[in-house]
Design a protein around this motif. Sequence first.
Motif, PDB file in Angstrom:
ATOM      1  N   VAL A 151      -4.405  -7.576   4.680  1.00 24.88           N
ATOM      2  CA  VAL A 151      -4.584  -6.407   5.523  1.00 24.88           C
ATOM      3  C   VAL A 151      -3.205  -6.010   6.028  1.00 24.88           C
ATOM      4  O   VAL A 151      -2.473  -6.840   6.544  1.00 24.88           O
ATOM      5  N   CYS A 152      -2.860  -4.746   5.877  1.00 26.46           N
ATOM      6  CA  CYS A 152      -1.581  -4.285   6.400  1.00 26.46           C
ATOM      7  C   CYS A 152      -1.838  -3.366   7.595  1.00 26.46           C
ATOM      8  O   CYS A 152      -2.555  -2.373   7.488  1.00 26.46           O
ATOM      9  N   HIS A 153      -1.223  -3.731   8.726  1.00 30.66           N
ATOM     10  CA  HIS A 153      -1.382  -2.971   9.961  1.00 30.66           C
ATOM     11  C   HIS A 153      -0.158  -2.105  10.258  1.00 30.66           C
ATOM     12  O   HIS A 153      -0.044  -1.579  11.369  1.00 30.66           O
ATOM     13  N   CYS A 154       0.751  -1.957   9.306  1.00 26.63           N
ATOM     14  CA  CYS A 154       1.968  -1.186   9.593  1.00 26.63           C
ATOM     15  C   CYS A 154       1.607   0.269   9.917  1.00 26.63           C
ATOM     16  O   CYS A 154       0.535   0.760   9.564  1.00 26.63           O
ATOM     17  N   ASP A 155       2.500   0.930  10.600  1.00 31.80           N
ATOM     18  CA  ASP A 155       2.261   2.315  11.016  1.00 31.80           C
ATOM     19  C   ASP A 155       1.985   3.230   9.826  1.00 31.80           C
ATOM     20  O   ASP A 155       1.125   4.112   9.895  1.00 31.80           O
ATOM     21  N   ILE A 156       2.717   3.019   8.732  1.00 32.21           N
ATOM     22  CA  ILE A 156       2.562   3.903   7.573  1.00 32.21           C
ATOM     23  C   ILE A 156       1.187   3.713   6.934  1.00 32.21           C
ATOM     24  O   ILE A 156       0.501   4.694   6.624  1.00 32.21           O
ATOM     25  N   CYS A 157       0.748   2.466   6.735  1.00 31.61           N
ATOM     26  CA  CYS A 157      -0.578   2.237   6.144  1.00 31.61           C
ATOM     27  C   CYS A 157      -1.681   2.816   7.018  1.00 31.61           C
ATOM     28  O   CYS A 157      -2.609   3.448   6.520  1.00 31.61           O
ATOM     29  N   ARG A 158      -1.557   2.620   8.332  1.00 27.24           N
ATOM     30  CA  ARG A 158      -2.596   3.144   9.228  1.00 27.24           C
ATOM     31  C   ARG A 158      -2.594   4.666   9.258  1.00 27.24           C
ATOM     32  O   ARG A 158      -3.647   5.300   9.326  1.00 27.24           O
ATOM     33  N   ARG A 159      -1.435   5.272   9.161  1.00 23.32           N
ATOM     34  CA  ARG A 159      -1.365   6.732   9.127  1.00 23.32           C
ATOM     35  C   ARG A 159      -1.906   7.248   7.793  1.00 23.32           C
ATOM     36  O   ARG A 159      -2.573   8.281   7.727  1.00 23.32           O
ATOM     37  N   TRP A 160      -1.623   6.518   6.708  1.00 25.33           N
ATOM     38  CA  TRP A 160      -2.054   6.923   5.362  1.00 25.33           C
ATOM     39  C   TRP A 160      -3.573   6.954   5.254  1.00 25.33           C
ATOM     40  O   TRP A 160      -4.139   7.887   4.700  1.00 25.33           O
ATOM     41  N   GLY A 161      -4.233   5.940   5.797  1.00 24.93           N
ATOM     42  CA  GLY A 161      -5.665   5.861   5.599  1.00 24.93           C
ATOM     43  C   GLY A 161      -6.512   5.925   6.849  1.00 24.93           C
ATOM     44  O   GLY A 161      -7.723   5.753   6.783  1.00 24.93           O
ATOM     45  N   GLY A 162      -5.896   6.129   8.012  1.00 26.66           N
ATOM     46  CA  GLY A 162      -6.660   6.197   9.245  1.00 26.66           C
ATOM     47  C   GLY A 162      -7.066   4.830   9.771  1.00 26.66           C
ATOM     48  O   GLY A 162      -7.833   4.731  10.713  1.00 26.66           O
ATOM     49  N   GLY A 163      -6.576   3.775   9.169  1.00 27.62           N
ATOM     50  CA  GLY A 163      -6.871   2.404   9.566  1.00 27.62           C
ATOM     51  C   GLY A 163      -6.037   1.478   8.712  1.00 27.62           C
ATOM     52  O   GLY A 163      -5.208   1.928   7.914  1.00 27.62           O
ATOM     53  N   PRO A 164      -6.249   0.188   8.834  1.00 28.18           N
ATOM     54  CA  PRO A 164      -5.433  -0.746   8.054  1.00 28.18           C
ATOM     55  C   PRO A 164      -5.746  -0.649   6.562  1.00 28.18           C
ATOM     56  O   PRO A 164      -6.848  -0.253   6.174  1.00 28.18           O
ATOM     57  N   LEU A 165      -4.768  -1.007   5.752  1.00 24.28           N
ATOM     58  CA  LEU A 165      -4.960  -1.053   4.301  1.00 24.28           C
ATOM     59  C   LEU A 165      -5.428  -2.445   3.925  1.00 24.28           C
ATOM     60  O   LEU A 165      -4.774  -3.438   4.272  1.00 24.28           O
ATOM     61  N   LEU A 166      -6.560  -2.555   3.248  1.00 21.30           N
ATOM     62  CA  LEU A 166      -7.055  -3.812   2.715  1.00 21.30           C
ATOM     63  C   LEU A 166      -6.809  -3.762   1.215  1.00 21.30           C
ATOM     64  O   LEU A 166      -7.383  -2.912   0.509  1.00 21.30           O
ATOM     65  N   ALA A 167      -5.942  -4.650   0.734  1.00 15.25           N
ATOM     66  CA  ALA A 167      -5.515  -4.543  -0.663  1.00 15.25           C
ATOM     67  C   ALA A 167      -5.327  -5.907  -1.298  1.00 15.25           C
ATOM     68  O   ALA A 167      -5.178  -6.919  -0.612  1.00 15.25           O
ATOM     69  N   VAL A 168      -5.334  -5.908  -2.623  1.00 15.42           N
ATOM     70  CA  VAL A 168      -5.050  -7.108  -3.402  1.00 15.42           C
ATOM     71  C   VAL A 168      -3.789  -6.871  -4.218  1.00 15.42           C
ATOM     72  O   VAL A 168      -3.546  -5.769  -4.710  1.00 15.42           O
ATOM     73  N   GLU A 169      -2.987  -7.919  -4.332  1.00 13.01           N
ATOM     74  CA  GLU A 169      -1.764  -7.831  -5.125  1.00 13.01           C
ATOM     75  C   GLU A 169      -2.131  -7.963  -6.594  1.00 13.01           C
ATOM     76  O   GLU A 169      -2.940  -8.808  -6.973  1.00 13.01           O
ATOM     77  N   CYS A 170      -1.536  -7.097  -7.411  1.00 16.97           N
ATOM     78  CA  CYS A 170      -1.825  -7.086  -8.843  1.00 16.97           C
ATOM     79  C   CYS A 170      -0.541  -7.214  -9.648  1.00 16.97           C
ATOM     80  O   CYS A 170       0.546  -6.931  -9.157  1.00 16.97           O
ATOM     81  N   ASP A 171      -0.726  -7.617 -10.903  1.00 23.58           N
ATOM     82  CA  ASP A 171       0.403  -7.620 -11.819  1.00 23.58           C
ATOM     83  C   ASP A 171       0.930  -6.197 -11.932  1.00 23.58           C
ATOM     84  O   ASP A 171       0.214  -5.236 -11.659  1.00 23.58           O
ATOM     85  N   ASP A 172       2.164  -6.073 -12.356  1.00 25.08           N
ATOM     86  CA  ASP A 172       2.773  -4.747 -12.464  1.00 25.08           C
ATOM     87  C   ASP A 172       2.265  -3.928 -13.638  1.00 25.08           C
ATOM     88  O   ASP A 172       2.576  -2.748 -13.747  1.00 25.08           O
ATOM     89  N   ASP A 173       1.484  -4.517 -14.516  1.00 29.65           N
ATOM     90  CA  ASP A 173       1.006  -3.769 -15.678  1.00 29.65           C
ATOM     91  C   ASP A 173      -0.299  -3.028 -15.385  1.00 29.65           C
ATOM     92  O   ASP A 173      -1.263  -3.117 -16.110  1.00 29.65           O
ATOM     93  N   VAL A 174      -0.313  -2.262 -14.305  1.00 31.62           N
ATOM     94  CA  VAL A 174      -1.477  -1.451 -13.930  1.00 31.62           C
ATOM     95  C   VAL A 174      -1.562  -0.280 -14.910  1.00 31.62           C
ATOM     96  O   VAL A 174      -0.586   0.420 -15.154  1.00 31.62           O
ATOM     97  N   VAL A 175      -2.741  -0.102 -15.483  1.00 26.30           N
ATOM     98  CA  VAL A 175      -2.978   0.988 -16.429  1.00 26.30           C
ATOM     99  C   VAL A 175      -3.710   2.101 -15.704  1.00 26.30           C
ATOM    100  O   VAL A 175      -4.757   1.867 -15.104  1.00 26.30           O
TER     101      VAL A 175
END
Length: 158
Positions: free
Chosen positions: A52-76
């Motif tokens: 969960v990211c609580h940084c100001d930018i993530c909260r401004r981007w989505g209106g709340g915290p960003l809940l995310a998973v780290e992925c390999d760089d080969d995202v298609v």
Amino acid sequence: MGLPSVQSRGTVEQCKLPRTDFDMHFPAPMTGRCLCGAVSLGATPNSPHVAVCHCDICRRWGGGPLLAVECDDDVVVNGEDHVVVFASSDWAERGFCRECGTHLFYRLRQGGHTAIPVGLFQEYENWQLTQQLFIERKPSFYSFAEKTRHVSGESFWL
């Protein structure tokens, strides 16, 4: 991408959690899509751990915290012509669907880290909330019940 070195500010490697036996059996590539279906993506999460990211930018981007998973760089990404990429800082950028606004990814501009909002991967349900980033920026009006590792913004970049 002539950007300042992320290495000089620290690395995401320092914030990774140790892998467990459960992680070793984690599923192969997963797929997700935006709300309107114009964009779909395929990625391989590195583990079932959700940060969960609580940084100001993530909260401004989505209106709340960003809940995310780290992925390999080969995202298609399919439907790339519908993806808008916004440079949200000198070191990172965020992608979203031009048609419906769905948040698709956060990634370091020099590579090495891509985070996908966990809600895009609906076929897997055994996610584990394990880490909260920029914990000092978390507003007091919400909290998570799970016991997680707390990482300050300052230590994130060390």
